[in-house]
Design an enzyme around this catalytic site. Structure first.
Site, short mmCIF file in Angstrom:
data_model
loop_
_atom_site.label_atom_id
_atom_site.label_comp_id
_atom_site.label_asym_id
_atom_site.label_seq_id
_atom_site.Cartn_x
_atom_site.Cartn_y
_atom_site.Cartn_z
N GLU A 115 32.87 -10.66 31.01
CA GLU A 115 33.81 -11.54 31.64
C GLU A 115 34.67 -11.75 31.93
OE1 GLU A 115 31.54 -15.59 31.18
OE2 GLU A 115 29.70 -14.08 30.29
N LYS A 169 37.65 -11.02 36.85
CA LYS A 169 36.75 -10.00 35.77
C LYS A 169 37.46 -8.87 36.78
CE LYS A 169 32.76 -12.94 35.25
NZ LYS A 169 31.10 -12.63 36.55
N ARG A 192 20.09 -16.02 38.67
CA ARG A 192 20.49 -15.59 36.52
C ARG A 192 19.87 -16.68 36.42
NH1 ARG A 192 25.62 -13.09 36.81
NH2 ARG A 192 25.22 -12.22 35.08
#
Length: 338
Positions: free
Chosen positions: A3, A52, A328
């Site tokens: 992350e 990111k 997810r």
DNA sequence: AATATATGCAAAG
DNA sequence: TTTGCCTATATTT
């Protein structure tokens, strides 16, 4: 498995290892041969993370000291933009005289001669020293690339290999700015704007859980920070953003600043408060990617809800829930989060 | 040896 | 909302 904290940590590592150096850039795997050719022999002058995204700024090799100021926006600076995606990783190796040697999967795993802590922010451009050191493999044993290495960066005393990135490209300063324009504020960066985050969340009916994973809403948050920040705030991930009080959204931001900066400093995500962990004790491995510091939190005590589906909530004891959402896994406590 | 999994994202339907 | 993609590692056959 990065992350935003991992990417910021990487940016600091590149600064420490390479800033000011001419680098040899190659693509052992071949899939980035063209881009590597463009960057090969240029000088790394700045390393920057936003969410990111990692941006490594390369000036022409002959840039002089007096030209350094303003290089981040110089038209002839070229940027290597990389994004690790789900399983990209940088692996480091270095000579004995390297300022630090990092061997990393996703983030530095091992460093030799590391100071107690890395600087909490990347050096400014004006701090970058131009060195005349030329990369050499004569004085130390440069390891062969292992696996599918898309990019190899070889400096004076260290080598960095990138595998499995979801993005890896050479871009101009203008293109970098257009990438950044699509990103929300980053809680780790000093320029992260809480007001923009609060306003955007409050403007949409999209669930707060989905919005936290949207890099245009907040940059750098992934599945772990999403789940853990919402637990710590006591907020149901399925609540529409506009129904979460703005003071609560602001509190989530403030918490992300603390959690993610801590993650960037220590190389691991730890979100549990000490009173919510089990008895202090040495059993269990510490989280991967930590520096192995004494007192590091064991892997099985680092989170409240992430990957704990079916286990009792650390606070109320009711089973942690899991549900697939937008591809997810979302983890939360149906009792503590309302 | 084959399969499942992962802290991600963009393009297609 | 689903698919495809990038790769290493852990687990299962």
């Amino acid at each position: 498995m990065p992350e935003g904290h991992t990417v910021h940590r990487l940016a600091r590592t590149f600064d420490t290892l390479y800033a000011g150096q001419v680098l040899r850039v190659s693509s052992p795997q071949g899939r980035f041969a063209d881009g590597a050719g463009v960057l090969d022999g240029r000088r790394l002058v700045v390393s920057e993370a936003w969410g990111k995204q990692l941006f490594l700024g390369f000036a022409p090799a002959d840039v002089s000291d007096t030209q350094v100021t303003g290089l981040t926006r110089a038209p002839d600076t070229l940027w290597l933009r990389t994004h690790l995606g789900l399983y990209g990783a940088w692996t480091f190796a270095g000579a004995p005289d390297a300022p630090e040697v990092a061997h990393a999967i996703g983030a530095p795993r091992r460093r030799i001669g590391e100071r107690d802590s890395l600087p909490s922010s990347a050096p400014s451009v004006s701090d970058v020293r131009i060195t005349s050191v030329t990369p050499t493999s004569d004085t130390w044993d440069v390891p062969e690339p292992r696996g599918q290495v898309r990019v190899r960066l070889l400096g004076a005393h260290a080598v960095a290999d990138l595998t499995g990135p979801t993005a890896c490209e050479v871009i101009t300063t203008d293109e970098k700015q257009s990438v950044e324009a699509r990103l929300g504020p980053d809680p780790i960066r000093d320029d992260g704007d809480p007001a923009a985050f609060v306003a955007r969340v409050g403007r949409s009916r999209v669930t707060i859980g989905q919005q936290l994973m949207d890099q245009a809403v907040v940059a750098g948050v992934g599945n772990i920070y999403r789940a853990e920040a919402l637990f710590r705030a006591g907020v149901d991930p399925l609540r529409p953003g506009r129904e979460v009080p703005s003071a609560t959204v602001r509190a989530i931001w403030d918490d992300l600043v603390v959690l993610m900066r801590d993650g960037a400093d220590h190389g691991a995500i730890v979100t549990t408060r000490p009173e919510d962990r089990g008895p202090a004790g040495g059993r269990g491995r510490t989280r991967q990617n930590t520096d192995g510091a004494p007192g590091a939190v064991p892997a099985d005590q680092a989170f409240y809800v992430y990957h704990r589906d079916g286990l009792p909530c650390r606070v109320c004891g009711s089973p942690v829930l899991v549900k697939e959402l937008a591809g997810r896994n979302l983890f939360w406590c149906g009792t503590c989060q309302t």
